[in-house]
Enzyme design. Structure first.
Site, PDB file in Angstrom:
ATOM      1  N   SER A  47       0.864  -1.176   0.000  1.00 25.76           N
ATOM      2  CA  SER A  47       0.000   0.000   0.000  1.00 25.76           C
ATOM      3  C   SER A  47       0.905   1.233   0.000  1.00 25.76           C
ATOM      4  CB  SER A  47      -0.891  -0.008   1.248  1.00 25.76           C
ATOM      5  OG  SER A  47      -1.628   1.180   1.340  1.00 25.76           O
ATOM      6  N   HIS A 160      -3.287  -5.901   2.485  1.00 27.48           N
ATOM      7  CA  HIS A 160      -2.414  -6.831   3.195  1.00 27.48           C
ATOM      8  C   HIS A 160      -3.029  -8.223   3.349  1.00 27.48           C
ATOM      9  CE1 HIS A 160      -0.029  -3.370   5.309  1.00 27.48           C
ATOM     10  NE2 HIS A 160       0.170  -3.445   4.014  1.00 27.48           N
ATOM     11  N   GLU A 169      -5.359  -2.198   8.673  1.00 29.70           N
ATOM     12  CA  GLU A 169      -4.682  -2.651   9.884  1.00 29.70           C
ATOM     13  C   GLU A 169      -5.500  -2.342  11.140  1.00 29.70           C
ATOM     14  OE1 GLU A 169      -0.681  -1.211  10.261  1.00 29.70           O
ATOM     15  OE2 GLU A 169      -0.250  -1.458   8.130  1.00 29.70           O
ATOM     16  N   GLU A 210       1.551  -9.024   7.197  1.00 23.05           N
ATOM     17  CA  GLU A 210       2.249  -8.530   8.382  1.00 23.05           C
ATOM     18  C   GLU A 210       2.000  -9.396   9.615  1.00 23.05           C
ATOM     19  OE1 GLU A 210       1.353  -4.374   8.739  1.00 23.05           O
ATOM     20  OE2 GLU A 210       2.352  -3.895   6.854  1.00 23.05           O
ATOM     21  N   ASP A 247      -5.336   1.643  10.962  1.00 23.35           N
ATOM     22  CA  ASP A 247      -4.784   2.178   9.709  1.00 23.35           C
ATOM     23  C   ASP A 247      -5.711   1.748   8.581  1.00 23.35           C
ATOM     24  OD1 ASP A 247      -3.440   2.962   7.454  1.00 23.35           O
ATOM     25  OD2 ASP A 247      -1.781   1.545   7.665  1.00 23.35           O
ATOM     26  N   GLU A 290      -4.479   6.199  11.512  1.00 19.83           N
ATOM     27  CA  GLU A 290      -3.502   6.469  10.456  1.00 19.83           C
ATOM     28  C   GLU A 290      -4.162   6.426   9.083  1.00 19.83           C
ATOM     29  OE1 GLU A 290       0.080   3.945   8.331  1.00 19.83           O
ATOM     30  OE2 GLU A 290      -0.225   3.684  10.484  1.00 19.83           O
ATOM     31  N   ASP A 317       0.529   9.096   6.786  1.00 12.92           N
ATOM     32  CA  ASP A 317       1.527   8.209   6.166  1.00 12.92           C
ATOM     33  C   ASP A 317       1.632   8.553   4.688  1.00 12.92           C
ATOM     34  OD1 ASP A 317       3.139   6.168   5.228  1.00 12.92           O
ATOM     35  OD2 ASP A 317       1.633   4.605   5.443  1.00 12.92           O
ATOM     36  N   LYS A 342       8.843   6.096   7.374  1.00 13.47           N
ATOM     37  CA  LYS A 342       9.326   4.929   6.634  1.00 13.47           C
ATOM     38  C   LYS A 342      10.560   5.330   5.845  1.00 13.47           C
ATOM     39  CE  LYS A 342       4.720   2.855   6.009  1.00 13.47           C
ATOM     40  NZ  LYS A 342       3.599   2.663   5.044  1.00 13.47           N
ATOM     41  N   HIS A 370       7.770  -0.386   9.682  1.00 13.57           N
ATOM     42  CA  HIS A 370       8.208  -1.387   8.709  1.00 13.57           C
ATOM     43  C   HIS A 370       7.426  -1.203   7.414  1.00 13.57           C
ATOM     44  CE1 HIS A 370       4.667  -4.294   9.763  1.00 13.57           C
ATOM     45  NE2 HIS A 370       4.299  -3.027   9.812  1.00 13.57           N
ATOM     46  N   LYS A 393       6.010   0.428  14.576  1.00 13.72           N
ATOM     47  CA  LYS A 393       5.098  -0.532  13.953  1.00 13.72           C
ATOM     48  C   LYS A 393       5.935  -1.583  13.251  1.00 13.72           C
ATOM     49  CE  LYS A 393       1.810   0.559  11.178  1.00 13.72           C
ATOM     50  NZ  LYS A 393       0.966   1.179  10.131  1.00 13.72           N
TER      51      LYS A 393
END
Length: 435
Positions: A47, A160, A169, A210, A247, A290, A317, A342, A370, A393
């Site tokens: 993503s 994910h 998430e 994840e 998220d 997020e 993000d 990131k 991550h 994270k």
């Protein structure tokens, strides 16, 4: 041989390795004149924000479906190596600036952000090894003693995990722990309780990229209910021992200026989407949100922060992509009160550290993160401690590429002994009721 000469770079070499999804990525090795070496590998996101620095892929469909990184590797082994051989690894900022200038583009598209970042991080690791200190101490000095609060993605959706749920998430945040060791114990126990909750309901316990479980659910609130049940089953209290972080990755379901929650069968405008979040925060112990809105929905980010910014973290993000110019815009417009960090979104260690510093100066919280396509590299764990970031994270307490970061932090906490500090609820210093 003088110390200065011994600390100079002798060689730079990149190689193609595989990430946690089995796709190619870059590993870079920097060797100094005295034989000291530093090795780093680069993660990859699924993503991804469209304003991120460019990850250079080969596009040759005959190899890895076009995802090979041989072009980026060639850039490291030729142009980049020629540019920095002979330089001191202790001059991180100078080396990073040379890499930026060598690339010559605004988004590192020519050489590839993956080529540049792999080199930047390998240089830092070589410098730390030369100084014979851990990476967190090398980068952060004596102030590097705060362990981050982990944010563990125990239920996956979106990009994910296929056929799961709209939001990407659902994380647990163990702010009630006394130290990092206890934070991981609490989180692991809740994770295993969630498996039992899912099994009892005959829901899938397959995991996403994840490490979080990826059950097929009709609505986002169903995921929250499952997590609350798991927290209770493990013997903890939601809203006290643990909070929940979300998220949604809203850019992934933003279509024609509307938010399409296909699982729930609803389409919402920006203000309606904000109302949706206000309701969730009212009904559940959510402490962080997020990418609640899309990366191009700038005007409404300010509205979201005005509505919820005193109660919870509003984290950008895709909105900021670890870019100083975008961060400065967000600060000026009061678009959020927190930023996700990131390394591969911007491409050098120096630029990353500058963004963290800029966010802290604005009174924002920072979360070192991550990517969904990870490696065993543990740089982000050291970075979280070095920068006193506050949060990290790294996915669920599952899959070795995720646990490598958490296990590194367990070792760092042990090294720091009595000086180690776990911030707990005080990490949310800019929220009312959490100071």
């Amino acid at each position: 041989m003088t110390g200065k000469k011994m600390a100079s770079i002798k060689s730079v070499k990149a190689r193609e390795i595989l990430d946690s999804r089995g796709n190619p990525t870059i590993e870079v090795e920097v060797v100094l004149v005295d034989g000291t070496a530093g090795v780093a590998s680069v993660p990859s996101g699924a993503s991804t924000g469209k304003y991120e620095a460019v990850e250079l892929r080969d596009g040759d469909k005959s190899r890895y479906g076009g995802l090979g990184v041989l072009k980026a590797i060639e850039h490291v082994n030729t142009e980049i190596a020629s540019a920095i051989v002979g330089m001191s690894p202790l001059e991180q900022a100078a080396i990073d600036q040379r890499l930026i200038e060598l690339d010559g583009t605004a988004n590192k598209a020519r050489l590839g952000a993956n080529a540049i970042l792999g080199t930047s991080l390998a240089v830092a690791r070589a410098g730390a090894s030369f100084r014979r200190v851990p990476l967190y101490r090398y980068l952060g000095g004596t102030r590097a003693k705060q362990l981050p609060v982990p944010m563990l993605n125990i239920l996956n959706g979106g990009k994910h995990a296929s056929d799961s749920i709209d939001f990407q998430e659902f994380m647990i945040v163990p702010v009630g722990a006394a130290n990092f060791h206890q934070a991981m114990q609490i989180s692991s126990e809740v994770y295993h309780s969630l498996r039992k909750v899912l099994e009892d309901k005959r829901l899938s316990t397959n995991v996403g990229d994840e490490g979080g479980f990826a059950p097929r659910l009709p609505a986002n609130k169903d995921a929250l209910e499952l997590i609350l049940a798991a927290i209770g089953m493990a013997g903890y209290k939601a809203g006290q021992d643990l909070f929940i972080a979300l998220d949604p990755a809203a850019s992934t379901f933003y279509q024609d200026e509307k938010y399409v929650l296909s699982r729930e069968g609803v389409t919402l405008g920006s203000t309606e989407m904000i109302d949706y979040y206000v309701k969730l925060v009212s009904d559940y112990p959510v402490i962080s949100l997020e990418d609640g809105l899309a990366e191009d929905d700038w005007a409404n980010w300010s509205l979201l922060t005005a509505r919820l910014g005193k109660q919870i973290q509003i984290v950008g993000d895709d909105l900021y992509v670890t870019n100083m110019k975008r961060l400065e815009k967000g600060i000026a417009q009061k678009s959020s009160n927190s930023i996700l960090i990131k390394l591969n979104q911007i491409g050098t260690l120096s630029e990353t550290l500058a963004v963290i510093k800029g966010a802290h100066q604005a009174g924002w919280t920072t979360i070192i993160s991550h990517r969904s396509g990870e490696t065993e590299d543990t740089t982000i764990a050291d970075l979280a401690v070095a920068s006193n970031a506050g949060f990290i994270k790294s996915g669920a307490p599952c899959r070795s590429e995720r646990l490598a970061k958490y296990n590194r932090l367990l070792r760092i906490e042990e090294e720091l002994r009595e000086s180690a500090h776990y911030p707990g609820k005080s990490v949310l210093y800019n929220l009312e009721g959490m100071k």
